[in-house]
Design a protein around this motif. Structure first.
Motif, PDB file in Angstrom:
ATOM      1  N   ASP A 116       0.730  -1.304   0.067  1.00  0.00           N
ATOM      2  CA  ASP A 116       0.055  -0.173  -0.011  1.00  0.00           C
ATOM      3  C   ASP A 116       0.701   1.304   0.078  1.00  0.00           C
ATOM      4  OD1 ASP A 116      -2.302  -1.409  -0.216  1.00  0.00           O
ATOM      5  OD2 ASP A 116      -3.068  -0.728   1.738  1.00  0.00           O
ATOM      6  N   ARG A 163      -9.423  -5.199  -7.286  1.00  0.00           N
ATOM      7  CA  ARG A 163     -10.594  -4.307  -6.455  1.00  0.00           C
ATOM      8  C   ARG A 163      -9.685  -3.213  -5.488  1.00  0.00           C
ATOM      9  NH1 ARG A 163     -15.282  -8.756  -5.642  1.00  0.00           N
ATOM     10  NH2 ARG A 163     -16.070  -8.575  -7.572  1.00  0.00           N
ATOM     11  N   HIS A 164      -8.818  -3.877  -4.661  1.00  0.00           N
ATOM     12  CA  HIS A 164      -7.857  -3.147  -3.758  1.00  0.00           C
ATOM     13  C   HIS A 164      -7.350  -1.968  -4.285  1.00  0.00           C
ATOM     14  CE1 HIS A 164      -5.848  -2.502  -0.108  1.00  0.00           C
ATOM     15  NE2 HIS A 164      -4.803  -2.451  -0.765  1.00  0.00           N
ATOM     16  N   VAL A 166      -7.729  -0.416  -7.160  1.00  0.00           N
ATOM     17  CA  VAL A 166      -8.730   0.709  -7.990  1.00  0.00           C
ATOM     18  C   VAL A 166      -9.537   1.379  -6.596  1.00  0.00           C
ATOM     19  CG1 VAL A 166     -11.016   1.106  -9.024  1.00  0.00           C
ATOM     20  CG2 VAL A 166      -9.515  -0.626  -9.930  1.00  0.00           C
ATOM     21  N   THR A 167      -9.742   0.834  -5.401  1.00  0.00           N
ATOM     22  CA  THR A 167     -10.320   1.286  -4.122  1.00  0.00           C
ATOM     23  C   THR A 167      -9.269   2.125  -3.715  1.00  0.00           C
ATOM     24  OG1 THR A 167     -11.864  -0.359  -3.625  1.00  0.00           O
ATOM     25  CG2 THR A 167     -11.339   0.846  -2.130  1.00  0.00           C
ATOM     26  N   LEU A 168      -7.953   1.884  -3.504  1.00  0.00           N
ATOM     27  CA  LEU A 168      -7.199   2.679  -3.024  1.00  0.00           C
ATOM     28  C   LEU A 168      -6.746   3.971  -3.959  1.00  0.00           C
ATOM     29  CD1 LEU A 168      -3.746   1.585  -1.386  1.00  0.00           C
ATOM     30  CD2 LEU A 168      -3.589   3.245  -3.015  1.00  0.00           C
ATOM     31  N   ARG A 170      -8.761   5.666  -5.876  1.00  0.00           N
ATOM     32  CA  ARG A 170     -10.072   6.527  -5.551  1.00  0.00           C
ATOM     33  C   ARG A 170      -9.959   7.104  -4.280  1.00  0.00           C
ATOM     34  NH1 ARG A 170     -14.333   2.049  -8.245  1.00  0.00           N
ATOM     35  NH2 ARG A 170     -13.983   2.571 -10.520  1.00  0.00           N
ATOM     36  N   SER A 171      -9.654   6.261  -3.125  1.00  0.00           N
ATOM     37  CA  SER A 171      -9.415   7.094  -1.833  1.00  0.00           C
ATOM     38  C   SER A 171      -8.120   8.049  -1.872  1.00  0.00           C
ATOM     39  CB  SER A 171      -9.002   5.956  -0.731  1.00  0.00           C
ATOM     40  OG  SER A 171      -7.825   5.355  -0.879  1.00  0.00           O
ATOM     41  N   THR A 175      -8.664  10.048  -9.455  1.00  0.00           N
ATOM     42  CA  THR A 175     -10.017   9.830 -10.296  1.00  0.00           C
ATOM     43  C   THR A 175      -9.938  10.045 -11.710  1.00  0.00           C
ATOM     44  OG1 THR A 175     -10.907  12.283  -9.895  1.00  0.00           O
ATOM     45  CG2 THR A 175     -11.558  10.552  -8.344  1.00  0.00           C
ATOM     46  N   LYS A 201     -18.111  -1.970 -11.370  1.00  0.00           N
ATOM     47  CA  LYS A 201     -17.658  -0.904 -10.608  1.00  0.00           C
ATOM     48  C   LYS A 201     -16.406  -0.704 -10.526  1.00  0.00           C
ATOM     49  CE  LYS A 201     -18.117   0.152  -5.449  1.00  0.00           C
ATOM     50  NZ  LYS A 201     -18.509  -0.305  -4.242  1.00  0.00           N
ATOM     51  N   TYR A 202     -15.571  -1.452 -10.943  1.00  0.00           N
ATOM     52  CA  TYR A 202     -13.983  -1.459 -10.965  1.00  0.00           C
ATOM     53  C   TYR A 202     -13.352  -1.370 -12.186  1.00  0.00           C
ATOM     54  CZ  TYR A 202     -14.987  -3.050  -6.116  1.00  0.00           C
ATOM     55  OH  TYR A 202     -15.419  -2.995  -4.646  1.00  0.00           O
TER      56      TYR A 202
END
Length: 310
Positions: A116, A163-164, A166-168, A170-171, A175, A201-202
């Motif tokens: 991360d 997914r992890h 893409v989510t990271l 975006r957080s 974007t 979604k991803y």
């Protein structure tokens, strides 16, 4: 008790900090608007030397007669985002497309958050660049030739890692990324794409990689079955994310079939793999520069495209 001025200063500082946090993590990046999605609107290229030099792309532009609007490079794991190259690409009116592969990395560790710190640094660089970037992770995962792919890794692990990431991003407020889920066109030895699907979604675009190796091959034979499989999963736009016609397939004869098939199937466009290989039928010299007939065919087909202006 602190004086009123001290209290007011503290409030101002707190508000400023809050404003920065909101703008950094909630407000979209400067170039976060979605890329145009018209069929046959993209002409892209991969060249040897990218991202360390743009010159081969400039040479291809001269030969092709059109300025590509997607310019690609491949990124190994732990490598930083190549902002300087992306700036150069943007200065030519194009968008950077990169395939980011977990070479010598653990996909399970990606999913578990073990990288991360690196991912946040990469996401921050993409965010700070501020303009559209197309990113694929672990391309051709439904094929057997990569360590993160079919037969080497449970699809569920890949999906969790995708997914992890893409989510990271975006957080982190990145974007401005168009997420390109890139599969290998169906052929002997590839697995079902459905098990590798992370969900709409991803994903922003679907990438399909495929090549003309032999004279008898056609667009429908190479890509048709895979596009039908994709359509069973999603109606998201499809990009031919890595493709070329080899000399052994008859470049001048088959390049028009590639462009005609792109239009017939309504895909976004193509990214030409303009790299010389010399290792059998599956690794040919994909350059168009080496054949006058191929150059002529490519220029004629490219000239008919109405390219998007990202």
């Amino acid at each position: 008790m602190r004086s009123r001025s001290v209290v007011l200063l503290a409030i101002v500082l707190a508000l400023a900090t809050a404003a920065y946090v909101i703008s950094r993590f909630v407000t979209p990046s400067a170039g976060a608007a979605a890329l145009p999605q018209s069929p046959a609107a993209y002409l892209g290229v991969y060249e040897t030397g990218a991202p360390h030099t743009y010159q081969p792309v400039a040479d291809f532009t001269q030969v092709a007669g059109r300025q590509p609007n997607l310019v690609g490079y491949y990124s190994g794991w732990r490598e930083p985002f190549q902002t300087s190259f992306a700036d150069t690409v943007r200065s030519h009116g194009a968008v950077t497309i990169l395939q980011w592969d977990p070479t010598l990395a653990s996909v399970q560790k990606v999913a578990d958050g073990g990288y991360d710190s690196y991912l946040r640094s990469f996401a921050d660089s993409v965010h700070d660049f501020g303009y559209p970037v197309v990113i694929g992770f672990g391309h051709e995962m439904n094929a057997y030739w990569y360590s993160w792919g079919y037969g080497h890794l449970p699809p569920s692990t890949f999906v969790a890692a995708w997914r992890h990431i893409v989510t990271l991003f975006r957080s982190q407020g990145a974007t401005n990324v168009t997420w390109l889920w890139t599969i290998q066109a169906d052929e002997p030895g590839t697995g079902s794409i459905a098990s590798w699907w992370p969900g709409a979604k991803y994903v922003t675009w679907i990438g399909v990689d495929g090549y003309y190796y032999r004279p008898y091959q056609t667009f429908s034979g190479i890509f048709g079955k895979t596009i039908a499989q994709v359509r069973a999963l999603t109606d998201l736009p499809v990009l031919l994310s890595e493709t070329a016609v080899g000399p052994q397939a008859g470049q001048a004869a088959k390049i028009p079939d590639l462009f005609a098939g792109m239009r017939h199937y309504g895909v976004l466009g193509l990214v030409w793999f303009d790299i010389a290989q010399d290792n059998g039928v599956y690794h040919q010299d994909w350059h168009i520069e080496d054949s006058p007939a191929a150059r002529t065919a490519f220029r004629r087909c490219a000239s008919a495209l109405t390219l998007a202006r990202p």
